[in-house]
Design an enzyme around this catalytic site. Structure first.
Site, PDB file in Angstrom:
ATOM      1  N   ASP A  79       0.082  -6.844   4.726  1.00  0.00           N
ATOM      2  CA  ASP A  79      -0.702  -8.074   4.906  1.00  0.00           C
ATOM      3  C   ASP A  79       0.143  -9.282   5.311  1.00  0.00           C
ATOM      4  O   ASP A  79      -0.257 -10.072   6.165  1.00  0.00           O
ATOM      5  CB  ASP A  79      -1.489  -8.400   3.632  1.00  0.00           C
ATOM      6  CG  ASP A  79      -2.662  -7.443   3.444  1.00  0.00           C
ATOM      7  OD1 ASP A  79      -2.991  -6.713   4.396  1.00  0.00           O
ATOM      8  OD2 ASP A  79      -3.236  -7.417   2.332  1.00  0.00           O
ATOM      9  N   SER A  93       0.024  -9.897  -0.565  1.00  0.00           N
ATOM     10  CA  SER A  93      -0.760 -11.144  -0.557  1.00  0.00           C
ATOM     11  C   SER A  93      -0.206 -12.125  -1.587  1.00  0.00           C
ATOM     12  O   SER A  93      -0.519 -13.315  -1.545  1.00  0.00           O
ATOM     13  CB  SER A  93      -2.224 -10.862  -0.864  1.00  0.00           C
ATOM     14  OG  SER A  93      -2.726  -9.960   0.074  1.00  0.00           O
ATOM     15  N   THR A 122       0.811  -1.220   0.000  1.00  0.00           N
ATOM     16  CA  THR A 122       0.000   0.000   0.000  1.00  0.00           C
ATOM     17  C   THR A 122       0.842   1.266   0.000  1.00  0.00           C
ATOM     18  O   THR A 122       0.477   2.274  -0.604  1.00  0.00           O
ATOM     19  CB  THR A 122      -0.927   0.019   1.244  1.00  0.00           C
ATOM     20  OG1 THR A 122      -1.823  -1.070   1.140  1.00  0.00           O
ATOM     21  CG2 THR A 122      -1.721   1.302   1.360  1.00  0.00           C
TER      22      THR A 122
HETATM   23  N1  ASP Z   1      -2.713  -5.409   0.473  1.00  0.00           N
HETATM   24  C1  ASP Z   1      -1.600  -4.581   0.890  1.00  0.00           C
HETATM   25  C2  ASP Z   1      -0.338  -5.421   0.909  1.00  0.00           C
HETATM   26  O1  ASP Z   1      -0.123  -6.138   1.837  1.00  0.00           O
HETATM   27  C3  ASP Z   1      -1.874  -3.999   2.229  1.00  0.00           C
HETATM   28  C4  ASP Z   1      -0.807  -3.077   2.758  1.00  0.00           C
HETATM   29  O2  ASP Z   1       0.248  -2.897   2.221  1.00  0.00           O
HETATM   30  O3  ASP Z   1      -1.069  -2.466   3.810  1.00  0.00           O
HETATM   31  O4  ASP Z   1       0.427  -5.375  -0.029  1.00  0.00           O
END
Ligand code: ASP
Length: 370
Positions: A108, A77, A32
């Site tokens: 994540d 993920s 993110t």
């Molecule tokens: N879906 C994102 C990831 O883990 C969530 C984040 O970075 O906070 O890459």
């Protein structure tokens, strides 16, 4: 693939300085922190150049910051052991050239990645600090700036008097806490405090000042860095719940090529005593599957034999995981089984505290001091 990736210096506030300044390598994997919105309105990772433009304050740190970006930044993920081995290879390749490292990573699976790297990097003598953000760097209320700036400061930190490396270990820094890599857990997806240190205090807190707890931090290793090149991926996490059926347990524990299983049990390591469940476990351990008992509780530890409902597990060859987290347990299984040692050594290593993932237990007396 690691050979083709070359860092580029993005901030050279150390140039022309009279005293030597720290140099830190940021490895950008995605998450993110560096995401932007695509045409469908979904958050997707972007290249690092855009992050850098949004953080002119990096110059004020007075250090040399270089960046190495993975060719295709990913949402964490999608992280697999392949990325962990790639990260370990990158760190090995650039280990001598930098004072410390920051890994920008999605939140994540950050706890899994930090634990995996803790195992892969034996005798680590420099900081490897994972961080990321809950809100992308381009947004006004982003936490990316604060997290990255503090992670860089930690990666460059030295003992005030001795001048030696202050954090010679893999850690997660997020919001205001520095957490050992094998103790981190993502606990929050809506607020800024995304991570918690489980069963161990934070190693540092970032308030107005950065306050390290030197009594908790690891000491410099005696030997040189050793990077391990293998992880066993034929492993699984089996979480118990009231009503789990024989059919399901058999399908998982009976998988032909299974080598290791983290069994998430209740309370202090308790599990059903039904004959079919015990039979499934017995068949698995007799086939050579290593079963590591980890509690579903967020605090406390596995003590096999405290209750009747856990005494039988020791007899079946199940290994008590003490106060290890699931994230550290599954990556520990991957690492230890990847070493390809004999059964006795494998069991001993799984019972031992290898990277600060287990607190010394007076009751069990099996852990080796970290
Ligand atoms: N879906 C994102 C990831 O883990 C969530 C984040 O970075 O906070 O890459």
């Amino acid at each position: 693939m690691a050979e083709q990736l070359q860092p580029s210096v993005i901030v050279d506030a150390a140039a022309g300085a009279t005293a030597p300044r720290a140099s830190v390598l940021v490895i950008y994997t995605g998450g993110t922190v560096g995401m932007s919105v695509n045409k469908r309105g979904e958050l997707v990772p972007m290249k690092f150049g855009q992050i850098q433009k949004k953080m002119p304050e990096l110059r004020q740190l007075g250090m040399q910051v270089s960046v190495l970006s993975l060719p295709e930044p990913i949402d964490s993920s999608n992280v697999t052991p392949t990325e962990w081995l790639q990260l370990a290879a990158i760190l090995q390749q650039h280990y001598d050239a930098y004072d410390g490292f920051v890994v920008l990573h999605g939140t994540d699976t950050m706890a899994y990645s930090a634990a995996a790297l803790s195992y892969l990097l034996e005798n680590l003598g420099k900081p490897v600090i994972f961080t990321g953000a809950q809100v992308p760097v381009g947004r006004i209320r982003t936490d990316a700036r604060r997290n990255l700036v503090t992670a860089l400061e930690i990666a460059a930190a030295r003992h005030p008097r001795a001048g030696t490396v202050r954090v010679p270990e893999v850690c997660v820094f997020f919001n205001d806490v520095l957490i050992r890599g094998t103790r981190a857990k993502k606990v929050e997806s809506q607020h800024y405090s995304a991570f918690r240190s489980e069963n161990y205090p934070p190693l540092a807190r970032a308030g107005i000042e950065l306050e390290f707890d030197d009594n908790l931090l690891r000491l410099l290793p005696a030997g040189p860095l050793r990077v391990h090149p293998h992880l066993e991926d034929r492993v699984v996490v089996l979480k118990l719940f009231p009503g789990i059926t024989e059919h399901m347990v058999r399908a998982i524990l009976g998988a032909a090529d299974l080598r290791g299983c983290v069994l998430e049990t209740y309370g202090s390591g308790n599990a059903p005593t039904s004959p079919w469940f015990l039979q499934c476990l017995r068949e698995a351990t007799e086939r050579g599957v290593y079963v590591l008992n980890v509690s579903q509780c967020e605090e406390g530890r596995v003590i096999q034999g405290r209750y009747e409902t856990s005494a039988h597990l020791t007899e079946l060859g199940v290994i008590g995981g003490e106060d290890i987290t699931t994230e550290a347990a599954i990556t520990k299984l991957m690492y230890v089984l990847g070493l390809g040692r004999d059964a006795e050594t494998t069991r001993r290593l799984l019972l031992s505290d290898l990277r600060g993932e287990i607190s010394v237990s007076q009751a069990a007396g099996t852990s080796i001091r970290f």
